[in-house]
Motif scaffolding. Structure first.
Motif, PDB file in Angstrom:
ATOM      1  N   ILE A 149     -19.961 -35.561  -2.996  1.00  0.00           N
ATOM      2  CA  ILE A 149     -19.879 -35.235  -4.418  1.00  0.00           C
ATOM      3  C   ILE A 149     -18.692 -34.315  -4.641  1.00  0.00           C
ATOM      4  CG2 ILE A 149     -20.961 -33.961  -6.318  1.00  0.00           C
ATOM      5  CD1 ILE A 149     -23.653 -34.976  -5.360  1.00  0.00           C
ATOM      6  N   TYR A 150     -17.795 -34.730  -5.541  1.00  0.00           N
ATOM      7  CA  TYR A 150     -16.728 -33.851  -6.015  1.00  0.00           C
ATOM      8  C   TYR A 150     -17.281 -33.127  -7.242  1.00  0.00           C
ATOM      9  CZ  TYR A 150     -13.394 -37.104  -3.608  1.00  0.00           C
ATOM     10  OH  TYR A 150     -12.707 -37.898  -2.728  1.00  0.00           O
ATOM     11  N   TYR A 151     -17.533 -31.841  -7.128  1.00  0.00           N
ATOM     12  CA  TYR A 151     -18.092 -31.113  -8.273  1.00  0.00           C
ATOM     13  C   TYR A 151     -16.949 -30.418  -9.000  1.00  0.00           C
ATOM     14  CZ  TYR A 151     -21.799 -29.355 -11.133  1.00  0.00           C
ATOM     15  OH  TYR A 151     -22.633 -29.139 -12.205  1.00  0.00           O
ATOM     16  N   ASP A 152     -16.483 -31.055 -10.073  1.00  0.00           N
ATOM     17  CA  ASP A 152     -15.262 -30.622 -10.756  1.00  0.00           C
ATOM     18  C   ASP A 152     -15.512 -30.391 -12.242  1.00  0.00           C
ATOM     19  OD1 ASP A 152     -12.633 -29.858 -10.770  1.00  0.00           O
ATOM     20  OD2 ASP A 152     -11.813 -31.878 -10.915  1.00  0.00           O
ATOM     21  N   ALA A 153     -16.653 -29.773 -12.552  1.00  0.00           N
ATOM     22  CA  ALA A 153     -16.933 -29.378 -13.931  1.00  0.00           C
ATOM     23  C   ALA A 153     -16.030 -28.220 -14.343  1.00  0.00           C
ATOM     24  CB  ALA A 153     -18.397 -28.967 -14.063  1.00  0.00           C
ATOM     25  N   PHE A 154     -15.923 -27.981 -15.651  1.00  0.00           N
ATOM     26  CA  PHE A 154     -15.230 -26.777 -16.107  1.00  0.00           C
ATOM     27  C   PHE A 154     -15.906 -25.544 -15.519  1.00  0.00           C
ATOM     28  CE2 PHE A 154     -13.778 -29.289 -19.989  1.00  0.00           C
ATOM     29  CZ  PHE A 154     -12.454 -29.319 -19.587  1.00  0.00           C
ATOM     30  N   ALA A 155     -15.156 -24.468 -15.417  1.00  0.00           N
ATOM     31  CA  ALA A 155     -15.632 -23.243 -14.785  1.00  0.00           C
ATOM     32  C   ALA A 155     -16.875 -22.700 -15.486  1.00  0.00           C
ATOM     33  CB  ALA A 155     -14.525 -22.189 -14.803  1.00  0.00           C
ATOM     34  N   PRO A 156     -17.676 -21.894 -14.781  1.00  0.00           N
ATOM     35  CA  PRO A 156     -18.894 -21.338 -15.386  1.00  0.00           C
ATOM     36  C   PRO A 156     -18.647 -20.583 -16.687  1.00  0.00           C
ATOM     37  CG  PRO A 156     -18.912 -20.991 -13.014  1.00  0.00           C
ATOM     38  CD  PRO A 156     -17.558 -21.547 -13.354  1.00  0.00           C
ATOM     39  N   GLU A 157     -17.475 -19.998 -16.850  1.00  0.00           N
ATOM     40  CA  GLU A 157     -17.179 -19.304 -18.104  1.00  0.00           C
ATOM     41  C   GLU A 157     -17.169 -20.260 -19.293  1.00  0.00           C
ATOM     42  OE1 GLU A 157     -15.322 -17.117 -14.691  1.00  0.00           O
ATOM     43  OE2 GLU A 157     -15.383 -19.195 -15.371  1.00  0.00           O
ATOM     44  N   GLY A 158     -16.801 -21.522 -19.040  1.00  0.00           N
ATOM     45  CA  GLY A 158     -16.728 -22.496 -20.121  1.00  0.00           C
ATOM     46  C   GLY A 158     -17.983 -23.321 -20.272  1.00  0.00           C
TER      47      GLY A 158
END
Length: 219
Positions: A149-158
């Motif tokens: 799995i490539y986990y490439d969501a926006f950063a937790p701040e976003g």
């Protein structure tokens, strides 16, 4: 969704989502980041662990860069890869096709990746198939199991809702035992949530200006 194309430090493009102030890739080098976090720590490592075709899941299709670099590896090694990606808020296909990744990587599949229909497995090359789902990850049916799995969501701040224990439990359920999740985000809370979801967390040296990144193994 309002976006603008930006040039990162290694000359490759990224996109800035101006609504939430988040970039799709590192401003210190989009290609460099993807190569280190997803190809080296994820895909290449999976080749050493698993035999036969590799199944990859990407959390956040975004610009198509990670899919393109994975296509390149599949063709270079003649190793079949079945690639599945989810994207709740796709970028405009015209903007996606304007990115300079094919020129930077000496490839020619970026348009095909963006043109691939949603929800239909599409052969991009003889060694790479792509299925994209246009839905929030929480609504995605279990289409696993996957090796990587490539986990490439926006950063937790976003997007803090995408870095919770519950989401990582969903990711664990989609992985084969011993499967791999890689991500650029090494925040302590993210590491803790991964462990709580049943992962062994490894810290690895990151790309430029990034001290460490994460590879997590499903126990």
């Amino acid at each position: 969704m309002n976006t603008q194309v930006v040039v990162t430090a290694d000359g490759s493009h990224s996109i800035l989502n101006t609504d939430i102030g988040q970039h799709y890739h590192s401003i210190y080098g989009a290609i460099q980041e993807s190569e280190r976090v997803f190809i080296e720590l994820g895909l290449t490592y999976a080749f050493t662990l698993f035999e036969g075709p590799i199944r990859v899941f990407e959390m956040g299709f975004g610009t198509g860069l990670n899919a393109l670099m994975t296509t390149r590896e599949a063709m270079r090694l003649h190793h079949p890869i079945d690639y599945v990606a989810v994207e709740a808020y796709p970028i405009d296909p015209t903007a996606g096709k304007s990115l300079n990744y094919d020129g930077q990587l000496t490839t020619f599949w970026l348009d095909d990746l963006h043109d691939a229909p949603w929800g239909i497995q599409t052969p991009i090359t003889p060694y790479f198939t792509l299925t994209k789902y246009r839905t929030p990850i929480q609504a995605l049916p279990n289409v696993g199991p996957f090796h990587v799995i490539y986990y490439d969501a926006f950063a937790p701040e976003g997007q803090p809702e995408l870095w919770t224990t519950e989401i990582f439990e969903q990711m664990a359920s989609m992985l084969r035992p011993g499967g791999i999740l890689t991500t650029y985000c090494s925040k302590s809370a993210v590491q803790r949530n991964l462990r709580d979801a049943g992962f062994l967390v490894e810290k690895h040296t990151g790309p430029a200006r990034k001290r460490e990144v994460i590879r997590a193994i499903r126990l």
